[in-house]
Design a protein around this motif. Structure first.
Motif, PDB file in Angstrom:
ATOM      1  N   UNK A  38      -9.310   0.531  -7.112  1.00  0.00           N
ATOM      2  CA  UNK A  38      -9.702  -0.023  -5.799  1.00  0.00           C
ATOM      3  C   UNK A  38      -8.492  -0.516  -5.006  1.00  0.00           C
ATOM      4  N   UNK A  39      -7.474   0.343  -4.915  1.00  0.00           N
ATOM      5  CA  UNK A  39      -6.251   0.025  -4.168  1.00  0.00           C
ATOM      6  C   UNK A  39      -5.580  -1.269  -4.648  1.00  0.00           C
ATOM      7  N   UNK A  40      -5.713  -1.560  -5.925  1.00  0.00           N
ATOM      8  CA  UNK A  40      -5.008  -2.709  -6.505  1.00  0.00           C
ATOM      9  C   UNK A  40      -5.500  -4.062  -6.047  1.00  0.00           C
ATOM     10  N   UNK A  85       3.154  -0.637  -1.621  1.00  0.00           N
ATOM     11  CA  UNK A  85       3.691  -0.553  -2.983  1.00  0.00           C
ATOM     12  C   UNK A  85       2.957   0.606  -3.638  1.00  0.00           C
ATOM     13  N   UNK A  86       3.584   1.791  -3.601  1.00  0.00           N
ATOM     14  CA  UNK A  86       2.874   3.011  -3.996  1.00  0.00           C
ATOM     15  C   UNK A  86       2.328   2.955  -5.420  1.00  0.00           C
ATOM     16  N   UNK A  87       3.112   2.396  -6.370  1.00  0.00           N
ATOM     17  CA  UNK A  87       2.650   2.368  -7.762  1.00  0.00           C
ATOM     18  C   UNK A  87       1.474   1.420  -7.984  1.00  0.00           C
ATOM     19  N   UNK A  88       1.270   0.517  -7.032  1.00  0.00           N
ATOM     20  CA  UNK A  88       0.137  -0.432  -7.142  1.00  0.00           C
ATOM     21  C   UNK A  88      -1.018  -0.005  -6.239  1.00  0.00           C
ATOM     22  N   UNK A  90      -1.072  -0.219  -3.060  1.00  0.00           N
ATOM     23  CA  UNK A  90      -1.235  -1.178  -1.965  1.00  0.00           C
ATOM     24  C   UNK A  90      -0.785  -0.580  -0.644  1.00  0.00           C
ATOM     25  N   UNK A  91      -1.502  -0.945   0.409  1.00  0.00           N
ATOM     26  CA  UNK A  91      -0.976  -0.789   1.753  1.00  0.00           C
ATOM     27  C   UNK A  91      -0.285  -2.107   2.102  1.00  0.00           C
ATOM     28  N   UNK A  92      -0.197  -2.427   3.381  1.00  0.00           N
ATOM     29  CA  UNK A  92       0.428  -3.687   3.805  1.00  0.00           C
ATOM     30  C   UNK A  92      -0.256  -4.861   3.100  1.00  0.00           C
ATOM     31  N   UNK A  93       0.546  -5.699   2.438  1.00  0.00           N
ATOM     32  CA  UNK A  93       0.012  -6.839   1.675  1.00  0.00           C
ATOM     33  C   UNK A  93       0.905  -8.062   1.852  1.00  0.00           C
ATOM     34  N   UNK A  94       0.383  -9.149   2.447  1.00  0.00           N
ATOM     35  CA  UNK A  94       1.178 -10.385   2.548  1.00  0.00           C
ATOM     36  C   UNK A  94       1.153 -11.125   1.204  1.00  0.00           C
TER      37      UNK A  94
END
Length: 311
Positions: A38-40, A85-88, A90-94
């Motif tokens: 689920x996208x990390x 963070x491609x390996x996780x 994630x898209x934009x994440x604060x």
């Protein structure tokens, strides 16, 4: 001023967690799985939960915690935001903001290789040094640059991307980053295998590597240490590219120490000697004496650096 802090190092498969005293004493370390589905979305809540459980277990009050630092595989800006963070997945994440909201603790986030460099400069191979270049030779080639005791993150979080400096001008194959001729294509574990494949194909020379199915970087380094001449030529090529690239960075940074870490560094002193020889040849005269050292914190460099980041 709290007397404890947390250092968190997020990898593609596991999250390494460390509870430290603020003087750098490691009180406890443990791992949790990195849930990338689920996208990390579970990763940071899992980290927050791990922190809260540890505080309960150790009966530590949040008022006694200085904060939590976290290292992430990917570029992170000075606000602690990851563009992706491609390996996780994630898209934009604060990152820092989310971790603060979930734990109520002061939170700082940084790139994992930069954070590992800070760890080695604080409690590792370059302990006490204020200016350090760390090169991690693993699946990729990462880097971290510490100047005046602080991580150089840069405007886009891409400071210290040593693996993506161009070292071969006429390379035909593309690097994972999209460019061609990056250091990572030759000096990472996968890069060393690539160089070996090319050199084996280009010569008839006798080598213990010829009989092997699916050559690994360890095979090449073991053969190099055993005196195999073709493996020697492979590592001369790799060491030459690494040494000259590091010399270029040293001309900018003028570090007190250059630290080599990552899985490939398990080859030990013969690898260091190979890099150092080429480094000395290319380094600016004032920098030629700078020691090239093996990282000593291993997989713990990330948690140490993450903890130091928040102090």
């Amino acid at each position: 001023m709290g007397s404890y802090c947390f250092g968190i190092d997020v990898g593609g498969t596991t999250v390494k967690c460390g509870l430290f005293q603020t003087d750098g004493t490691l009180v406890d370390k443990w791992e949790i799985p990195t849930r990338t589905e689920n996208k990390g979305e579970n990763i940071l809540p899992d980290v927050a939960n791990a922190i809260n459980l540890k505080l309960e277990e150790k009966k530590i009050d949040k008022a006694d915690v200085e904060g939590v630092g976290i290292g992430i595989p990917g570029p992170i800006n000075s606000k602690g935001e990851a563009a992706c963070a491609v390996n996780l997945y994630w898209g934009f994440t604060p990152v820092a903001q989310i971790l603060h909201d979930l734990t109520g603790l002061k939170a700082k986030a940084g790139n994992d290789a930069n954070v590992a460099a800070l760890g080695e400069a604080w409690k590792g191979a370059a302990a006490g040094a204020q200016n350090v270049i760390l090169v991690t030779l693993g699946t990729g080639v990462g880097g971290g640059i510490i100047i005046d005791g602080k991580i150089v993150a840069g405007a886009h979080g891409a400071g210290g991307e040593i693996g993506h400096v161009t070292v071969v001008q006429d390379e035909k194959e593309a690097c994972n980053c999209g460019n061609k001729g990056c250091l990572e294509q030759y000096a990472s574990a996968t890069g060393i295998v690539r160089v070996a494949g090319r050199m084996l194909a280009a010569s008839e020379e006798d080598s213990t590597l010829r009989g092997l199915q699916n050559i690994t970087a360890k095979d090449v380094l073991d053969a190099f240490k055993a005196g195999d001449t073709l493996a020697g030529r492979i590592m001369e090529c790799v060491g030459g590219l690494l040494g000259s690239a590091i010399a270029g960075f040293a001309a900018v940074v003028d570090p007190e120490a250059i630290v080599i870490g990552g899985g490939v560094s398990k080859a030990g002193q013969p690898l260091i000697d190979c890099i150092q020889k080429h480094y000395i040849r290319h380094a600016f005269p004032s920098c030629k004496e700078t020691p090239v050292k093996l990282a000593i914190l291993g997989n713990d460099a990330g948690i140490y650096g993450a903890a130091k980041m928040v102090l």
